[in-house]
Design an enzyme around this catalytic site. Structure first.
Site, PDB file in Angstrom:
ATOM      1  CB  SER A   1     109.656   6.119   2.234  1.00 52.22           C
ATOM      2  OG  SER A   1     109.890   6.478   0.875  1.00 52.22           O
TER       3      SER A   1
ATOM      4  CE  LYS B   1     110.421   4.101  -1.736  1.00 52.15           C
ATOM      5  NZ  LYS B   1     110.753   5.506  -1.401  1.00 52.15           N
TER       6      LYS B   1
ATOM      7  CB  SER C   1     112.538   8.926   0.994  1.00 55.45           C
ATOM      8  OG  SER C   1     111.699   9.363   2.024  1.00 55.45           O
TER       9      SER C   1
END
Length: 480
Positions: free
Chosen positions: A163, A90, A187
């Protein structure tokens, strides 16, 4: 063993394999890191222009690492199950070889020149890092309008999760064999649920956050997202552990989470709050959870009725707690560069700035009481079974953000079932549990007590040995 691995990959594209499949094939000499990495980069080149899982692809770095891994393995050096396996992180994990945007327009070309601890540990284990994955702005709820918004591969109309949506999409489509995500309110679990993969949020402090951009430090967790519980176990064995650079990490021994993952789960006590998981969920979700209970009962687990604290103000207080800390995380850029922020993170910052001392104190005291009540409710059981969301994955514009806002009422009280594990810092494993009538995947979570990641992975692996939801792949023909 070689015959078993040959059988496992026969007739399947490399991109369809799990991390464990690829690792076994590399270990047996059936596949090589260079071949696997090249195939995965080609997969990214084919799919990413439409699905937008990656914000940065580091092809040259990945191929160099793959050649190094191949040479080491041929010389007899095998670093472990991640050696030579392509993964991605990420884009809030700092990397010396690529910019780190944290999903923010103000950091579009942000080159820190250093690796986060999790990236260092992955590369020391021989993993091949393919690039940086798209995410919501600052790891809050909505994407910055100038940065990529990933699409759900099971249907572009479906929500892809927030997210760590890029991590979920890349893993589900074979654009990486595992990824790193982060979880502050759900998330890791939301995109794992929406994309039909497995995700592990560990105990708070189990994985270092050094070099990882914060949303709210006391709620933030970093963890693996992959196709199976065994894949998450391989990842967690590498990234977990104390880190002098992050004094909040737990100084507890890190097991090899693959050891004992095949152990039977007969007698495992699984807590189930019927009012929360069956009576207050949509019919499809309740039916999926009932099927999960039936499967675990057939494996010898004992379902124990419990009553979890079900405070209607949980989202309110989570939002306040996040708002307190997000202001600290953006000190120096907010409000000085307010105009460069997107609407959702900007709204969270404005909320945090408007909190009074009384608001802060009330939220902090509420958290203490809530966490105590949750711990007492979990005392009679080993783990707790929960849905990830009350209803199946909504049809939703993926640019939309925070739960409860007027423009996305379909999400409802999104934090109700995920925030407890973040507030209390407890580990939670999300597993695919089925598909709804539209063909969209949805799943469930197993929440455990502090440092019970091994038990959760064992229970998840047991479920995946007798079900095939994790092995199903989305039809990507409409995206190619």
């Amino acid at each position: 063993m070689k015959d078993l691995v040959d059988t496992a990959i026969q007739g399947r594209q490399i991109s369809d394999l799990s991390l464990s499949d690829v690792s076994s094939a590399i270990g047996q000499g059936i596949l090589g890191p260079v071949e696997v990495t090249q195939a995965t980069l080609e997969r990214i080149e084919q799919l990413n222009p439409v699905l937008k899982a990656y914000v940065t692809v580091t092809a040259d770095h990945a191929m160099a690492r793959a050649h190094e891994a191949e040479a080491e393995i041929r010389s007899g050096l095998r670093r472990g199950p991640l050696h030579g396996v392509p993964i991605a992180v990420k884009d809030l994990c700092e990397t010396r070889f690529a910019p780190t945007t944290a999903g923010m327009g103000i950091y579009k070309n942000n080159d820190t020149g250093r690796d986060s601890t999790v990236v260092t540990r992955l590369e020391q284990a021989g993993a091949v890092i393919l690039g940086k994955l798209a995410m919501t702005e600052g790891a809050y709820s909505g994407h910055h309008p100038d940065l990529p918004t990933p699409l759900n591969p099971w249907g572009k109309e479906f929500w892809a999760g927030s997210s760590s949506s890029g991590s979920g999409v890349a893993t589900a489509t074979g654009m990486a064999f595992a990824t790193l995500g982060s979880d502050t309110g759900g998330s890791i679990r939301f995109p794992s649920n929406a994309c039909g993969i497995t995700g592990l949020k560990g105990t708070w402090g189990r994985v270092s956050r050094h070099g990882v951009y914060a949303l709210a430090d006391s709620l933030d967790h970093v963890g693996p997202m992959a196709r199976t519980a065994a894949d998450c176990a391989a990842m967690m064995s590498v990234i977990a552990g104390a880190d002098p650079a992050d004094p909040t990490t737990l100084n507890a021994p890190v097991p090899d989470y693959l050891d004992g993952i095949d152990s039977p789960i007969r007698g495992l006590r699984i807590g189930a709050d019927a009012a929360m998981i069956l009576e207050a969920t949509a019919p499809d979700t309740a039916a999926m959870i009932a099927s999960v209970i039936e499967t675990y009962t057939s494996l010898g687990a004992v379902i124990v009725p419990i009553n979890l604290p079900n405070d209607p103000d949980i989202s309110k207080y989570w939002t306040s707690l996040c708002g307190i800390e997000v202001i600290l995380a953006h000190k120096g850029t907010w409000p000085e560069r307010k105009a460069e922020y997107g609407p959702y993170l900007g709204e969270a910052l404005a909320l945090g700035a408007g909190l009074s001392a009384n608001d802060v104190g009330e939220a902090l005291q509420w958290r203490l009481v809530y966490n105590g009540a949750l711990a007492r409710a979990m005392e009679p059981v080993d783990i707790v079974l929960l849905p990830v969301t009350e209803a199946p994955t909504p049809v939703l514009d993926n640019t939309l953000g925070a739960p409860g806002q007027p423009d996305n009422p379909e999400l409802g009280d999104l934090l109700k079932l995920t925030a407890p594990a973040d507030l209390a810092g407890l580990p939670s494993l999300t597993l695919p549990g089925g598909f709804d009538a539209r063909g969209a995947p949805f799943g469930f979570q197993l929440m455990g007590k502090s440092l019970s990641e091994g038990l959760l992975l064992n229970a998840g692996h047991a479920f995946q040995k007798v079900t095939d939801f994790h092995a199903r792949r989305p039809d990507l023909s409409s995206f190619i």
